[in-house]
Design a protein around this motif. Structure first.
Motif, PDB file in Angstrom:
ATOM      1  N   THR A  76      -9.988 -20.061 -54.267  1.00  0.00           N
ATOM      2  CA  THR A  76      -8.602 -20.103 -54.725  1.00  0.00           C
ATOM      3  C   THR A  76      -8.562 -20.064 -56.245  1.00  0.00           C
ATOM      4  N   THR A  77      -7.379 -19.791 -56.795  1.00  0.00           N
ATOM      5  CA  THR A  77      -7.231 -19.709 -58.244  1.00  0.00           C
ATOM      6  C   THR A  77      -6.749 -21.014 -58.857  1.00  0.00           C
ATOM      7  N   ASP A  78      -6.354 -21.976 -58.031  1.00  0.00           N
ATOM      8  CA  ASP A  78      -5.911 -23.259 -58.587  1.00  0.00           C
ATOM      9  C   ASP A  78      -7.105 -23.988 -59.206  1.00  0.00           C
ATOM     10  N   VAL A  79      -6.856 -24.682 -60.301  1.00  0.00           N
ATOM     11  CA  VAL A  79      -7.927 -25.363 -61.029  1.00  0.00           C
ATOM     12  C   VAL A  79      -7.817 -26.859 -60.786  1.00  0.00           C
ATOM     13  N   THR A  80      -8.884 -27.441 -60.301  1.00  0.00           N
ATOM     14  CA  THR A  80      -8.995 -28.888 -60.143  1.00  0.00           C
ATOM     15  C   THR A  80     -10.366 -29.295 -60.665  1.00  0.00           C
ATOM     16  N   HIS A  81     -10.660 -30.538 -60.512  1.00  0.00           N
ATOM     17  CA  HIS A  81     -11.930 -31.060 -61.008  1.00  0.00           C
ATOM     18  C   HIS A  81     -12.649 -31.793 -59.874  1.00  0.00           C
ATOM     19  N   PRO A  82     -13.504 -31.071 -59.134  1.00  0.00           N
ATOM     20  CA  PRO A  82     -14.262 -31.753 -58.080  1.00  0.00           C
ATOM     21  C   PRO A  82     -15.207 -32.773 -58.696  1.00  0.00           C
ATOM     22  N   PHE A  83     -15.374 -33.890 -57.989  1.00  0.00           N
ATOM     23  CA  PHE A  83     -16.215 -34.966 -58.506  1.00  0.00           C
ATOM     24  C   PHE A  83     -16.906 -35.678 -57.351  1.00  0.00           C
ATOM     25  N   HIS A  84     -17.903 -36.465 -57.709  1.00  0.00           N
ATOM     26  CA  HIS A  84     -18.613 -37.307 -56.744  1.00  0.00           C
ATOM     27  C   HIS A  84     -19.042 -38.567 -57.493  1.00  0.00           C
ATOM     28  N   ILE A  85     -18.773 -39.728 -56.897  1.00  0.00           N
ATOM     29  CA  ILE A  85     -19.133 -41.018 -57.485  1.00  0.00           C
ATOM     30  C   ILE A  85     -19.953 -41.788 -56.459  1.00  0.00           C
ATOM     31  N   VAL A  86     -21.154 -42.226 -56.867  1.00  0.00           N
ATOM     32  CA  VAL A  86     -22.014 -43.002 -55.980  1.00  0.00           C
ATOM     33  C   VAL A  86     -22.549 -44.224 -56.716  1.00  0.00           C
ATOM     34  N   LYS A  87     -23.039 -45.171 -55.934  1.00  0.00           N
ATOM     35  CA  LYS A  87     -23.651 -46.392 -56.458  1.00  0.00           C
ATOM     36  C   LYS A  87     -25.107 -46.414 -56.031  1.00  0.00           C
ATOM     37  N   ILE A  88     -25.986 -46.795 -56.986  1.00  0.00           N
ATOM     38  CA  ILE A  88     -27.403 -46.973 -56.660  1.00  0.00           C
ATOM     39  C   ILE A  88     -27.875 -48.293 -57.262  1.00  0.00           C
TER      40      ILE A  88
END
Length: 150
Positions: free
Chosen positions: A128-140
């Motif tokens: 798609t042409t829409d712009v977002t900001h994919p992210f991933h947050i984890v704890k170690i």
């Protein structure tokens, strides 16, 4: 006779192995299983571009959660945890610019002798042409080893 007994006792003690030394030997690399805190897309974001962040204190963590509340998280679920014990854990946060259907995924974390390697991939690429900001947050678990993102 005494010397024979002393020799036998000495032989006995010398022949006993110390299994604790074997248990303390760590073989690298070791896979680290992270705990997912949040994954999705950040919408209307003007703070975060492509970056990899290690969060080791509550102040930085509170700032991140506040920014996410301000800009709104789409295609994600609420934080699975908000109170992090930074004495024992650390947060890994990755984000990039992508389309709404692109994912950003921490797919592997390997502990080596001198560092920790975090593998980040796009398991799903958007069209798609829409712009977002994919992210991933984890704890170690907390470590003093340097974190290397690839």
């Amino acid at each position: 006779m005494k010397s024979t007994i002393i020799v036998l006792i000495s032989f006995f003690f010398l022949s006993c192995s110390n299994d604790n030394d074997d248990e303390k030997t760590i073989i690298y690399p070791q896979t680290i299983i992270p705990i997912q805190i949040l994954k999705g897309n950040l919408n209307y974001n003007n703070i975060y571009n492509q970056q990899n962040v290690v969060i080791t204190n509550d102040s930085d963590w509170q700032t991140l959660m506040s920014n996410f509340s301000t800009y709104g998280v789409i295609n994600g679920t609420p934080f699975s945890e908000s109170n992090i014990d930074f004495q024992n854990y650390m947060i890994l946060f990755v984000i990039e610019v992508g389309s709404g259907t692109t994912t950003l995924d921490i797919t592997d974390i390997q502990e080596n002798t001198n560092n920790i390697i975090v593998t980040v991939e796009n398991l799903q690429l958007g069209l798609t042409t829409d712009v977002t900001h994919p992210f991933h947050i984890v704890k170690i678990a907390k470590t003093n080893k340097p974190i290397v993102f690839q």
